[in-house]
Design an enzyme around this catalytic site. Sequence first.
Site, PDB file in Angstrom:
ATOM      1  N   ASP A  21       0.821  -1.046   0.039  1.00  0.00           N
ATOM      2  CA  ASP A  21      -0.015  -0.064   0.160  1.00  0.00           C
ATOM      3  C   ASP A  21       0.960   1.160  -0.062  1.00  0.00           C
ATOM      4  OD1 ASP A  21      -2.331   1.603   0.345  1.00  0.00           O
ATOM      5  OD2 ASP A  21      -1.900   1.855   2.659  1.00  0.00           O
ATOM      6  N   ASP A  47       0.116   5.115   0.798  1.00  0.00           N
ATOM      7  CA  ASP A  47       0.012   6.253   1.805  1.00  0.00           C
ATOM      8  C   ASP A  47      -0.072   5.317   3.068  1.00  0.00           C
ATOM      9  OD1 ASP A  47       0.074   8.030  -0.269  1.00  0.00           O
ATOM     10  OD2 ASP A  47      -2.129   7.716  -0.523  1.00  0.00           O
ATOM     11  N   GLU A  70       1.414   9.566   5.774  1.00  0.00           N
ATOM     12  CA  GLU A  70       0.054   9.904   5.584  1.00  0.00           C
ATOM     13  C   GLU A  70      -0.047  11.095   5.498  1.00  0.00           C
ATOM     14  OE1 GLU A  70      -3.658   8.840   4.191  1.00  0.00           O
ATOM     15  OE2 GLU A  70      -2.524   7.350   5.167  1.00  0.00           O
ATOM     16  N   TYR A 114      -4.634  13.034   0.637  1.00  0.00           N
ATOM     17  CA  TYR A 114      -4.796  13.320  -0.742  1.00  0.00           C
ATOM     18  C   TYR A 114      -3.234  13.663  -1.220  1.00  0.00           C
ATOM     19  CZ  TYR A 114      -9.465  12.439   0.089  1.00  0.00           C
ATOM     20  OH  TYR A 114     -10.946  12.080   0.115  1.00  0.00           O
ATOM     21  N   GLN A 155      -6.379   5.804  -4.991  1.00  0.00           N
ATOM     22  CA  GLN A 155      -6.363   7.243  -5.437  1.00  0.00           C
ATOM     23  C   GLN A 155      -7.850   7.685  -5.450  1.00  0.00           C
ATOM     24  OE1 GLN A 155      -3.462   8.826  -4.677  1.00  0.00           O
ATOM     25  NE2 GLN A 155      -2.714   6.859  -3.808  1.00  0.00           N
ATOM     26  N   HIS A 176     -10.820   5.467  -8.601  1.00  0.00           N
ATOM     27  CA  HIS A 176     -12.507   5.539  -8.788  1.00  0.00           C
ATOM     28  C   HIS A 176     -12.773   5.664  -7.338  1.00  0.00           C
ATOM     29  CE1 HIS A 176     -11.416   2.508 -11.988  1.00  0.00           C
ATOM     30  NE2 HIS A 176     -11.987   3.557 -12.874  1.00  0.00           N
ATOM     31  N   CYS A 201     -11.372  -2.729  -8.751  1.00  0.00           N
ATOM     32  CA  CYS A 201     -10.074  -2.406  -8.300  1.00  0.00           C
ATOM     33  C   CYS A 201      -9.727  -1.784  -7.159  1.00  0.00           C
ATOM     34  CB  CYS A 201      -9.296  -1.569  -9.510  1.00  0.00           C
ATOM     35  SG  CYS A 201     -10.107   0.028 -10.207  1.00  0.00           S
ATOM     36  N   LYS A 208      -9.688  -1.284  -3.472  1.00  0.00           N
ATOM     37  CA  LYS A 208      -9.488  -2.041  -2.318  1.00  0.00           C
ATOM     38  C   LYS A 208     -10.600  -1.659  -1.271  1.00  0.00           C
ATOM     39  CE  LYS A 208      -5.168  -0.764  -1.570  1.00  0.00           C
ATOM     40  NZ  LYS A 208      -4.263  -0.391  -0.674  1.00  0.00           N
ATOM     41  N   ASP A 236      -1.598  -0.447   5.780  1.00  0.00           N
ATOM     42  CA  ASP A 236      -1.776  -0.005   7.209  1.00  0.00           C
ATOM     43  C   ASP A 236      -3.556  -0.081   7.510  1.00  0.00           C
ATOM     44  OD1 ASP A 236      -2.424   2.135   5.297  1.00  0.00           O
ATOM     45  OD2 ASP A 236      -2.433   3.739   6.619  1.00  0.00           O
TER      46      ASP A 236
END
Length: 166
Positions: free
Chosen positions: A8, A10, A16, A19, A52, A91, A106, A108, A133
């Site tokens: 992963d 971020d 973190e 965005y 994202q 998305h 797609c 997660k 995380d």
Amino acid sequence: MNKAVFFDRDGTLNEEVHYLHKIEDFKWIEGAIDAIKYCNDNGYLAIVITNQSGVARGYYPESEIMKLYDWMNTDLAKHGAHLDGIYYCPHHPTGKVKKYAIECDCRKPKPGMLFKAQKDHNIDLKSSYLIGDGARDVECAEAAGVKGIRYTGGNLLEILKEWRLR
């Protein structure tokens, strides 16, 4: 077949930042560079798997994801390391950008990005790991038959070594 460690982004590879899409806001997590190099040196592909939704929300264009990924690989190269690929989901069902405001396979915790990477890189998912995380990262791993590792802080390299990747 290849083995992989899916990371992963971020909160796992980088600190973190809400965005994150600007290079100047990127800060590696402790041990992240060494963890990627460890994968490179021990026969594992190192692949980023990241949601994202900032793209769907209109905060930044898709091109910013690849720009940051390219910068990450440039920085990693200074340490003799590299990422083998990136898979991202732009998305979100309630996004403001119509093109990306969809339900998909797609995002997660759905495993679509893992299956795409498997196909593209001939990966044996049963011999692979996903470290992230969030609970959705582990859920995604389990849905694809990958060993999920929940990262809760600390040196990322030491976490990988605890799992005895060989």
